[in-house]
Design an enzyme around this catalytic site. Sequence first.
Site, short mmCIF file in Angstrom:
data_model
loop_
_atom_site.label_atom_id
_atom_site.label_comp_id
_atom_site.label_asym_id
_atom_site.label_seq_id
_atom_site.Cartn_x
_atom_site.Cartn_y
_atom_site.Cartn_z
N ILE A 21 1.06 -16.74 4.54
CA ILE A 21 2.21 -17.27 3.80
C ILE A 21 3.41 -17.41 4.72
O ILE A 21 4.15 -18.40 4.66
CB ILE A 21 2.54 -16.36 2.61
CG1 ILE A 21 1.42 -16.41 1.56
CG2 ILE A 21 3.87 -16.78 1.96
CD1 ILE A 21 1.59 -15.42 0.42
N ASP A 40 6.95 -11.39 13.89
CA ASP A 40 5.68 -10.78 13.54
C ASP A 40 5.38 -9.70 14.58
O ASP A 40 5.88 -9.76 15.70
CB ASP A 40 4.54 -11.83 13.55
CG ASP A 40 3.33 -11.39 12.73
OD1 ASP A 40 3.19 -11.87 11.60
OD2 ASP A 40 2.54 -10.56 13.24
N ASN A 88 9.09 -11.43 4.28
CA ASN A 88 7.71 -11.79 3.95
C ASN A 88 6.68 -10.77 4.41
O ASN A 88 5.59 -10.68 3.83
CB ASN A 88 7.39 -13.16 4.55
CG ASN A 88 5.94 -13.54 4.39
OD1 ASN A 88 5.48 -13.89 3.30
ND2 ASN A 88 5.17 -13.45 5.47
N SER A 139 4.46 -9.82 -4.96
CA SER A 139 3.08 -10.08 -5.38
C SER A 139 3.05 -10.02 -6.89
O SER A 139 3.93 -9.40 -7.51
CB SER A 139 2.16 -8.99 -4.80
OG SER A 139 0.89 -9.01 -5.42
N TYR A 152 -0.11 -0.21 -2.92
CA TYR A 152 0.27 -1.62 -2.94
C TYR A 152 1.00 -1.93 -4.26
O TYR A 152 2.05 -2.57 -4.26
CB TYR A 152 -0.97 -2.50 -2.80
CG TYR A 152 -0.65 -3.96 -2.60
CD1 TYR A 152 -0.21 -4.43 -1.36
CD2 TYR A 152 -0.80 -4.88 -3.63
CE1 TYR A 152 0.08 -5.78 -1.16
CE2 TYR A 152 -0.50 -6.23 -3.45
CZ TYR A 152 -0.07 -6.67 -2.22
OH TYR A 152 0.23 -8.01 -2.04
N LYS A 156 4.97 -2.84 -4.24
CA LYS A 156 5.34 -4.20 -4.63
C LYS A 156 6.22 -4.19 -5.88
O LYS A 156 7.11 -5.04 -6.02
CB LYS A 156 4.09 -5.06 -4.83
CG LYS A 156 3.37 -5.39 -3.52
CD LYS A 156 4.28 -6.13 -2.54
CE LYS A 156 3.53 -6.59 -1.30
NZ LYS A 156 4.40 -7.32 -0.35
#
Length: 262
Positions: A21, A40, A88, A139, A152, A156
């Site tokens: 993404i 990154d 991101n 998400s 997760y 999120k």
Amino acid sequence: MAGSDVVRGKGVVITGAGRGIGRALATRMAAEGARVVVNDLDAAAVSEVAAAIGGVPVPGDAAAEAGVAALVESAREHLGAIDVWFANAGIARGFGLDMSEADWTASLEVNVLAHVRAARLLVPEWLERGSGRFVVTASAAGLLTMLEAPAYSVTKHGAVAFAEWLSATYRHRGIIVQAICPQGVQTKMLEETGPLRELLSHDTALTPQDVAETVWQALQDDRFLILPHPEVAKYYATRATDTDRWLAGMNKLQRRLEADRL
């Protein structure tokens, strides 16, 4: 603002931009005229992306306090000012209650605290000039849950909650905050979810480019929730209005996952 004017000539930073993404977002923003810094942990990947889009590679850790500070400082040197920050970068670590303390800590650092640390450094300048945009890749798990992946799901949710707080606190002072909440996307992360892959792809696993297109459209109207899978809105509404029914449905899916492993 309309059309490319949302980012044309603006300084844009995208973390986790080496692939998936993040890379798709970087490609789309650059195509719309943004001046893009790509970040990154994978220095080779981020350098390749930057070369492909005419951006600036700034490899490094976008989660740790020192790493975020270094990225913001470097981005300002290259861009002059940061107008849009795409938070991101994200990770999915461990499954079930047996996942390690290290996996919980890493999840909190990357999926939540990275956003807090970036906002601390960005918001004061944005308040001074009365504008700025902070876009979090969360998400659907941040609105619903992700079976078998507690860290997760929790982190999120935290990412969405922090974005909500930022929006509620600063929207009247020119700061736009948005949260991207897709389900299955054709990325390395989806490939590594094992038995959850089919479940996450139930409403179609989109390409990263599909997600970037939805994000681009959402930049035009500043909507808070960016839902590449429109079905998520219905699931979110059911969760809010009939929580027990929604939990029963999720538990049914959990039992199916367990039966498939037998």
